[in-house]
Design a protein around this motif. Structure first.
Motif, PDB file in Angstrom:
ATOM      1  N   LYS A   6      40.444  35.274  34.824  1.00  0.00           N
ATOM      2  CA  LYS A   6      39.161  35.448  34.149  1.00  0.00           C
ATOM      3  C   LYS A   6      39.361  35.705  32.653  1.00  0.00           C
ATOM      4  CE  LYS A   6      35.874  37.872  35.915  1.00  0.00           C
ATOM      5  NZ  LYS A   6      35.111  38.988  36.550  1.00  0.00           N
ATOM      6  N   GLN A   7      40.354  36.520  32.309  1.00  0.00           N
ATOM      7  CA  GLN A   7      40.622  36.813  30.909  1.00  0.00           C
ATOM      8  C   GLN A   7      41.082  35.569  30.164  1.00  0.00           C
ATOM      9  OE1 GLN A   7      43.381  40.102  30.991  1.00  0.00           O
ATOM     10  NE2 GLN A   7      41.786  41.599  31.424  1.00  0.00           N
ATOM     11  N   ARG A  10      38.117  33.377  29.577  1.00  0.00           N
ATOM     12  CA  ARG A  10      37.263  33.980  28.553  1.00  0.00           C
ATOM     13  C   ARG A  10      37.821  33.693  27.161  1.00  0.00           C
ATOM     14  NH1 ARG A  10      37.224  39.421  30.245  1.00  0.00           N
ATOM     15  NH2 ARG A  10      35.907  38.724  31.947  1.00  0.00           N
ATOM     16  N   HIS A 188      28.578  39.585  27.834  1.00  0.00           N
ATOM     17  CA  HIS A 188      28.347  39.291  29.249  1.00  0.00           C
ATOM     18  C   HIS A 188      27.040  39.892  29.750  1.00  0.00           C
ATOM     19  CE1 HIS A 188      30.451  43.068  28.759  1.00  0.00           C
ATOM     20  NE2 HIS A 188      30.171  43.438  29.990  1.00  0.00           N
TER      21      HIS A 188
END
Length: 231
Positions: A6-7, A10, A188
């Motif tokens: 996920k990082q 992102r 977010h």
């Protein structure tokens, strides 16, 4: 592994929108847990003024800044749990606390109270249905500086749970420049969204700010005004 993926995704999204580390000066990281921030030591002098908005129950970074750089630091948080916790701390000389928040205008904001008693992340921009709220005093940066008799802030640290976009645009509208800007962006949050965040970042770039560090999470950003490095 899922968190790392996920990082990575992102960070790639940030890069696609022209948001990445732009300069790589020597830096120092202070703090602990999620309250870790990077600064450029060469751009700090003893006695410089630092504003730290949104301290919660974590002033490790603030204490490190006072200890290692002998700055005059003013910490701010308008929320009840933080103010109560801060009243129980033995603060060193050079670290001052104010139960006040940062916003785009002077007045009061309704902050959602965290459901869990040990949490301190009140937010005026993220509120679940049925969550209790509390009214907290807020001011613009220019009003705060005027009330404290300050004309220049060297470092502005901002972790204000979604209020950063409005506050930053107000700061730019008022023509206030700080040397180093440390911000956690909550893009977010549905009430904010990535586009508003991206537009604000590019407005910062237009005003001479350059990114010199981004956290692994992709939410915490450290920027410096190019004019400081050119001196």
């Amino acid at each position: 592994m899922f968190r790392a993926l996920k990082q990575t995704l992102r960070r790639k999204k940030l890069e696609r929108h022209g948001i990445s580390i732009q300069i790589r000066p020597d830096l120092k990281r202070y703090g602990e847990r999620s309250g870790t921030w990077s600064i450029i030591p060469a751009a700090i002098q003893n006695g410089d003024l630092v504003y730290s908005f949104g301290v919660g129950k974590n002033i490790a970074w603030d204490l490190d800044m006072v200890k290692h750089h002998r700055v005059e630091l003013h910490a701010f948080d308008p929320t009840p749990r933080s103010a109560e916790w801060m009243s129980q701390q033995a603060l060193p000389d050079g670290l001052n606390f104010h139960p006040l928040g940062l916003a785009e205008k002077d007045g009061h904001l309704e902050f959602a109270v965290p459901r869990k008693e040990h949490k301190v992340n009140y937010s005026a921009y993220k509120n679940d249905a049925g969550t209790a709220t509390v009214s907290c005093a807020v001011k613009t940066l220019s009003s705060i500086m005027q009330s404290l008799g300050h004309t220049r802030v060297s470092i502005l640290k901002m972790d204000i749970e979604g209020g950063e976009i409005d506050a930053l645009n107000n700061i730019l509208d008022d023509g206030i420049m700080v040397d180093q800007l440390l911000v956690e962006f909550h893009y977010h949050y549905p009430s904010i969204g990535f586009q508003r965040f991206s537009s604000t970042m590019h407005r910062l770039f237009e005003h001479g700010y350059r990114v010199f560090d981004i956290s692994a999470r992709g939410y915490e950003f450290s920027l410096v005004n190019q004019s400081v490095l050119d001196q």
